[in-house]
Design an enzyme around this catalytic site. Structure first.
Site, short mmCIF file in Angstrom:
data_model
loop_
_atom_site.label_atom_id
_atom_site.label_comp_id
_atom_site.label_asym_id
_atom_site.label_seq_id
_atom_site.Cartn_x
_atom_site.Cartn_y
_atom_site.Cartn_z
N TYR A 34 -57.99 71.36 -6.97
CA TYR A 34 -58.50 71.97 -5.73
C TYR A 34 -57.33 72.28 -4.79
CZ TYR A 34 -61.30 72.19 -1.41
OH TYR A 34 -61.89 72.57 -0.23
N ASP A 74 -71.20 85.57 -9.72
CA ASP A 74 -70.21 84.52 -9.96
C ASP A 74 -68.84 85.08 -9.57
OD1 ASP A 74 -68.34 82.79 -11.05
OD2 ASP A 74 -69.41 82.53 -12.95
N VAL A 75 -68.20 84.49 -8.57
CA VAL A 75 -66.92 85.04 -8.10
C VAL A 75 -65.80 84.94 -9.13
CG1 VAL A 75 -67.40 84.63 -5.64
CG2 VAL A 75 -66.14 82.91 -6.95
N ASP A 130 -73.94 84.35 -4.05
CA ASP A 130 -73.78 82.98 -4.56
C ASP A 130 -74.23 82.93 -6.02
OD1 ASP A 130 -73.58 80.12 -2.71
OD2 ASP A 130 -74.21 79.92 -4.80
N GLY A 158 -74.09 75.30 3.08
CA GLY A 158 -72.82 74.80 3.63
C GLY A 158 -72.13 75.75 4.60
#
Ligand code: NAI
Length: 258
Positions: A154, A61-62, A36, A16
């Site tokens: 979101y 993992d953020v 990622d 993306g």
């Protein structure tokens, strides 16, 4: 080659918008670290877009602060310094407002908002120690300031992210570190095709709110990121820029062509 000699991290870069940013920053001369949670997709992407000299892929993992801190250390070990941090990783859940559970809320906020906050903090800390300036870019959204209750978690996370951008910009300005946001409109990626646009009716609704009459591409967002990361944007900090085909300024709707 505006970014020659620079080292950049991009989170959520297996696919993306993040992947397009990685390709663009590589093309502008930067060394790039793609991070990622999806390790299979990350390795596939790494094999296509870069070489061992200019690219490093890190599975992480953020939403886990310890992994964000470890990412920064790994990058400094490999490339010596960090100049550009793109907090791009994000997830969206499409659901009715009243159906959002505590687990849903925690999931979206911990990736999108907490992940970006600790990404900004860790990158800022490293850049301050280096004393060579730097740029931090947060991938916000048009939903940061528009109300779509179907993606409330979101939208809330991206609204908060804009305040991460503005508060960190002021905190880091004395060190010559810029913090900016990018707030795309609707960009055709797997995220959008899997949730925001899941029917012909949804597509028409999106286009009725898009004066330029089409969705954007990941490359168009990457171009804005490259500009903001470069010295061409040397006097921009604290702002979120909206490449959105005109949606934010639109009142009412526009006709949809077939
Ligand atoms: P995407 O879903 O295609 O890519 C997101 C990437 O982030 C994936 O590779 C995924 O594995 C990774 N990721 C998810 N959770 C992660 C975690 N916890 N740690 C590390 N990586 C993680 O999405 P897309 O469209 O490329 O979106 C990228 C960013 O742009 C997101 O922050 C999104 O909110 C934002 N954005 C996208 C828009 C669009 O229309 N596509 C519009 C506005 C903002």
């Amino acid at each position: 080659m505006r970014l020659e000699g620079k080292v950049a991290i991009i989170t959520g870069a297996a696919r993306g918008i993040g992947r397009a940013c990685a390709e663009r920053l590589l093309a502008e001369g930067a060394k790039v670290v793609i991070a990622d949670v999806d390790s299979a997709r990350l390795s596939e992407t790494a094999a296509i877009i870069g070489t061992a000299d200019n690219l490093l892929a890190v599975t992480m993992d953020v939403s886990r602060k310890v992994q964000v801190d470890a990412l920064i250390s790994t990058v400094v070990e490999k490339f010596g310094h960090l100049d550009i941090m793109v907090n791009n990783a994000g997830i969206a859940m499409m659901q009715d407002f009243l159906d959002i559970t505590e687990a849903d809320y925690d999931k979206v906020l911990s990736v999108n908002l907490k992940g970006a906050f600790f990404g900004v903090q860790a990158a800022g800390r490293q850049m301050i120690v280096q004393a060579r300036g730097g740029v931090i870019i947060n991938m916000s959204s048009i939903n940061s300031g528009l109300a779509n209750p179907r993606v409330a978690t979101y939208a809330i996370s991206k609204g908060g992210m804009n305040q991460i951008t503005s508060t960190a910009a002021v905190a880091f300005a004395p060190y010559g570190i810029r913090v900016v946001g990018v707030g795309p409109g609707t960009i055709l990626t797997e995220m959008v095709e899997g949730s925001f646009i899941d029917s012909e009716e949804a597509r028409r609704t999106v286009l009725s709110r898009t004066p330029l009459g089409r969705c954007g591409t990941a490359e168009e967002i990457a171009a804005v990121v490259a500009f903001l990361a470069s010295n061409d944007a040397s006097y921009i900090t604290g702002e979120t820029i909206y490449p959105d085909g005109g949606r934010r300024v639109l009142n009412y709707t526009v006709p949809v062509k077939e």
